[in-house]
Each structure stands twice: as C-alpha cells, then as structure tokens.
Design a protein around this motif. Sequence first.
Motif, mmCIF file in Angstrom:
data_model
loop_
_atom_site.group_PDB
_atom_site.id
_atom_site.type_symbol
_atom_site.label_atom_id
_atom_site.label_comp_id
_atom_site.label_asym_id
_atom_site.label_seq_id
_atom_site.Cartn_x
_atom_site.Cartn_y
_atom_site.Cartn_z
ATOM 1 N N MET A 61 0.780 -1.193 0.027
ATOM 2 C CA MET A 61 -0.183 -0.033 0.107
ATOM 3 C C MET A 61 0.807 1.374 0.162
ATOM 4 O O MET A 61 1.997 1.420 0.660
ATOM 5 N N LYS A 62 0.494 2.161 -0.914
ATOM 6 C CA LYS A 62 1.375 3.386 -1.088
ATOM 7 C C LYS A 62 1.116 4.391 0.009
ATOM 8 O O LYS A 62 -0.063 4.534 0.567
ATOM 9 N N LYS A 63 2.217 4.836 0.832
ATOM 10 C CA LYS A 63 1.982 5.779 1.846
ATOM 11 C C LYS A 63 1.334 6.979 1.525
ATOM 12 O O LYS A 63 1.615 7.702 0.230
ATOM 13 N N GLN A 64 0.333 7.877 2.392
ATOM 14 C CA GLN A 64 0.124 9.004 2.154
ATOM 15 C C GLN A 64 1.154 10.095 2.056
ATOM 16 O O GLN A 64 2.062 9.914 2.685
ATOM 17 N N PRO A 65 0.950 10.936 1.142
ATOM 18 C CA PRO A 65 2.381 12.048 0.958
ATOM 19 C C PRO A 65 2.164 12.965 2.209
ATOM 20 O O PRO A 65 3.133 13.438 2.518
ATOM 21 N N PHE A 66 1.134 13.228 2.830
ATOM 22 C CA PHE A 66 1.124 13.998 4.119
ATOM 23 C C PHE A 66 -0.250 13.513 4.876
ATOM 24 O O PHE A 66 -1.293 12.975 4.445
ATOM 25 N N ASN A 67 -0.262 14.093 6.186
ATOM 26 C CA ASN A 67 -1.285 14.138 6.973
ATOM 27 C C ASN A 67 -1.570 15.569 7.549
ATOM 28 O O ASN A 67 -0.633 16.184 7.857
ATOM 29 N N VAL A 68 -2.829 16.080 7.807
ATOM 30 C CA VAL A 68 -2.924 17.373 8.164
ATOM 31 C C VAL A 68 -2.805 17.439 9.710
ATOM 32 O O VAL A 68 -3.557 16.610 10.431
ATOM 33 N N VAL A 69 -2.167 18.336 10.181
ATOM 34 C CA VAL A 69 -1.824 18.557 11.508
ATOM 35 C C VAL A 69 -2.551 19.703 12.340
ATOM 36 O O VAL A 69 -3.132 19.627 13.216
ATOM 37 N N TYR A 70 -2.907 20.693 11.474
ATOM 38 C CA TYR A 70 -3.480 21.907 11.843
ATOM 39 C C TYR A 70 -4.132 22.530 10.395
ATOM 40 O O TYR A 70 -3.250 22.731 9.420
ATOM 41 N N GLU A 71 -5.481 23.294 10.664
ATOM 42 C CA GLU A 71 -5.762 23.914 9.492
ATOM 43 C C GLU A 71 -6.894 24.760 9.973
ATOM 44 O O GLU A 71 -7.708 24.664 10.872
ATOM 45 N N ASP A 72 -6.657 26.041 9.483
ATOM 46 C CA ASP A 72 -7.837 27.082 9.604
ATOM 47 C C ASP A 72 -7.940 27.936 8.364
ATOM 48 O O ASP A 72 -7.378 27.452 7.211
ATOM 49 N N ASN A 73 -8.504 28.810 8.304
ATOM 50 C CA ASN A 73 -8.555 29.696 6.920
ATOM 51 C C ASN A 73 -7.383 30.311 6.525
ATOM 52 O O ASN A 73 -7.116 30.936 5.393
ATOM 53 N N HIS A 74 -6.336 30.460 7.407
ATOM 54 C CA HIS A 74 -5.078 31.203 7.037
ATOM 55 C C HIS A 74 -4.057 30.292 6.816
ATOM 56 O O HIS A 74 -3.012 30.586 6.157
ATOM 57 N N LEU A 75 -3.880 29.076 7.505
ATOM 58 C CA LEU A 75 -2.759 28.225 7.635
ATOM 59 C C LEU A 75 -3.078 26.741 7.374
ATOM 60 O O LEU A 75 -4.011 26.394 7.804
ATOM 61 N N LEU A 76 -2.140 26.177 6.716
ATOM 62 C CA LEU A 76 -2.359 24.456 6.617
ATOM 63 C C LEU A 76 -1.018 23.941 7.026
ATOM 64 O O LEU A 76 -0.124 24.281 6.273
ATOM 65 N N VAL A 77 -0.994 23.200 7.909
ATOM 66 C CA VAL A 77 0.288 22.543 8.562
ATOM 67 C C VAL A 77 0.136 21.056 8.586
ATOM 68 O O VAL A 77 -0.879 20.490 9.010
ATOM 69 N N VAL A 78 1.051 20.514 7.754
ATOM 70 C CA VAL A 78 1.023 19.076 7.323
ATOM 71 C C VAL A 78 2.404 18.451 8.009
ATOM 72 O O VAL A 78 3.240 18.894 8.262
ATOM 73 N N ASN A 79 1.938 17.108 8.043
ATOM 74 C CA ASN A 79 3.226 16.242 8.429
ATOM 75 C C ASN A 79 3.740 15.370 6.914
ATOM 76 O O ASN A 79 2.935 14.750 6.628
ATOM 77 N N LYS A 80 4.762 15.820 6.467
ATOM 78 C CA LYS A 80 5.023 15.210 5.339
ATOM 79 C C LYS A 80 5.723 14.082 5.366
ATOM 80 O O LYS A 80 6.595 13.849 6.296
ATOM 81 N N SER A 81 5.581 13.169 4.559
ATOM 82 C CA SER A 81 6.233 11.760 4.462
ATOM 83 C C SER A 81 7.708 12.044 3.679
ATOM 84 O O SER A 81 7.804 12.914 2.883
ATOM 85 N N ALA A 82 8.723 11.185 4.163
ATOM 86 C CA ALA A 82 9.925 11.329 3.358
ATOM 87 C C ALA A 82 9.793 10.961 2.115
ATOM 88 O O ALA A 82 9.004 10.032 1.769
ATOM 89 N N GLY A 83 10.585 11.503 1.225
ATOM 90 C CA GLY A 83 10.264 11.295 -0.287
ATOM 91 C C GLY A 83 9.849 11.971 -1.295
ATOM 92 O O GLY A 83 9.545 12.007 -2.206
ATOM 93 N N ILE A 84 8.941 13.016 -0.425
ATOM 94 C CA ILE A 84 8.168 14.034 -1.191
ATOM 95 C C ILE A 84 8.782 15.269 -1.250
ATOM 96 O O ILE A 84 9.207 15.826 -0.254
ATOM 97 N N LEU A 85 8.892 16.087 -2.475
ATOM 98 C CA LEU A 85 9.427 17.246 -2.547
ATOM 99 C C LEU A 85 8.286 18.280 -2.155
ATOM 100 O O LEU A 85 7.190 18.163 -2.356
#
Length: 244
Positions: A1-25
């Motif tokens: 199974m291919k791993k997700q490129p990211f998971n959302v850690v925090y999100e609102d109208n101004h910011l999106l903060v994600v947990n990036k998987s290794a290997g993604i530019l």
Amino acid sequence: MKKQPFNVVYEDNHLLVVNKSAGILVQGDKTGDKTLTDYCKDYIAKKYNKPGAVFLHPVHRLDRPVSGLVVFARTSKGLERMMELFRKRDIHKVYWAIVKRKPRVKSGKLTHWLVKDEKRNVVTAHDHEVPGSQKAELNYKTLGFMNDHWLIEVRPTSGRPHQIRVQLASMGCPIRGDVKYGFAKANPDASINLHAFNLVFVHPVKKEKLFLRAAVPEEEFWEQFLEFEEIKAKDQHLDNTFSG
C-alpha cells in the motif's frame, strides 16, 4: 500500500500545517515529480469545492528525504506574517535525528559557516567565516540509545539548507541513511532519519500560541524511539523564553 504524502496537523482559514512523508518534494525541481504543494492544493480544492487556482504557499521547506512539519499559508496576509516570523526567528523548531555514532558531548551548541554548491546540491560546513558563507547555529541534546543508534533532539536557531544534516555530520554523527553527508549506507526507502517533530509559534492572525507535533513515520525503527519523548503537563516548549 502506498503511503500518504501527508497528514493534516492543523488547519484554519489562514494556515495549513501538514506532516510530510519522507520522499516528497515540498516544491518543484528538475525531476518534475508531483510536490507536496501540489498534493495540498488538491486537498484544499477538493475539501472546499474550490474551482480554479488555489492560493497555497509553503512558508519554508524540508529536504526531500526528511519527514515532518511543513507550514503553508492559505492567504497572502498569512504568508506575509509567517515569513516575518521565520525571518525574526520567532518560530521554534524541534527535530529528532537518529545517528549511529554517540555524540562526543551529550549536549551543546554547534556554530558553522555553510557554503552551498548549487550544482552538486551539497553544503560544506566551515568552523570560521569564509567567502559566500552563511552562519548556522543549532542546539542539540542526546535523548537516548536504542538498537545500536542514538536519538538526538535538535533545535536550530537558523534555517539554512541542509543545516542539521551537515552540522551533525561535522561533529562525526551523520544522520542514519544520509549517504550524502557520510552515513555508510542508504535507507531502503531513500529516507533519512531526520524528522521535523515540533513547531511552536504565535498564530499570525489569531495571536494564539500554537504547539504543533508531527507523529514520527509509521515504521518500527522510528516508533521504538518514542519512549524517549517526555510528556509534561507544563511543557517547557510553551515557555516564551524557549532557550533550548
């Protein structure tokens, strides 16, 4: 199974903060591979049913083989203010790095002057200022030993390309899997064991203090080190001084 490129850690109208998987530019390069920015724009467009172009800009970068927290701005105001926080170093960053060699000194501060060879995409660390160099500083602390490797907590106070990788290598502790900076062999998935674990900053619009944490990659080797994570009711990271 291919791993997700990211998971959302925090999100609102101004910011999106994600947990990036290794290997993604984070942003595009000559490979033309799909980037984290592309994946996150797709996510925003789908979630909010946005036709046309989505405004989303990374505020900083993580190297391709590194995992962990990446901050995106969803508005021009958010972008401008977050860039200012990074410029003033009002963003406090905590990384975890796994190394094979025990640091000679358990904790300390590293100061180097870094020169990047753009053609080779390699950074060289110098003990003294040299022409074209940028000063780089970080604080580190050895957290523990497991499975023949050492876990180091790193808190950079500057944000230079490849900084943590080349500075740890310069003290004889290249990061596991990082053959570019002297580790003996690559990890099977081409990742390196460097993870952007925590970010602490004041929200640029809401003015609330955010303490963000990115789970380590879902693999046994990483997860065994979680026993060294100290959980405190009043975490020192929340203190405004954040001396490291």
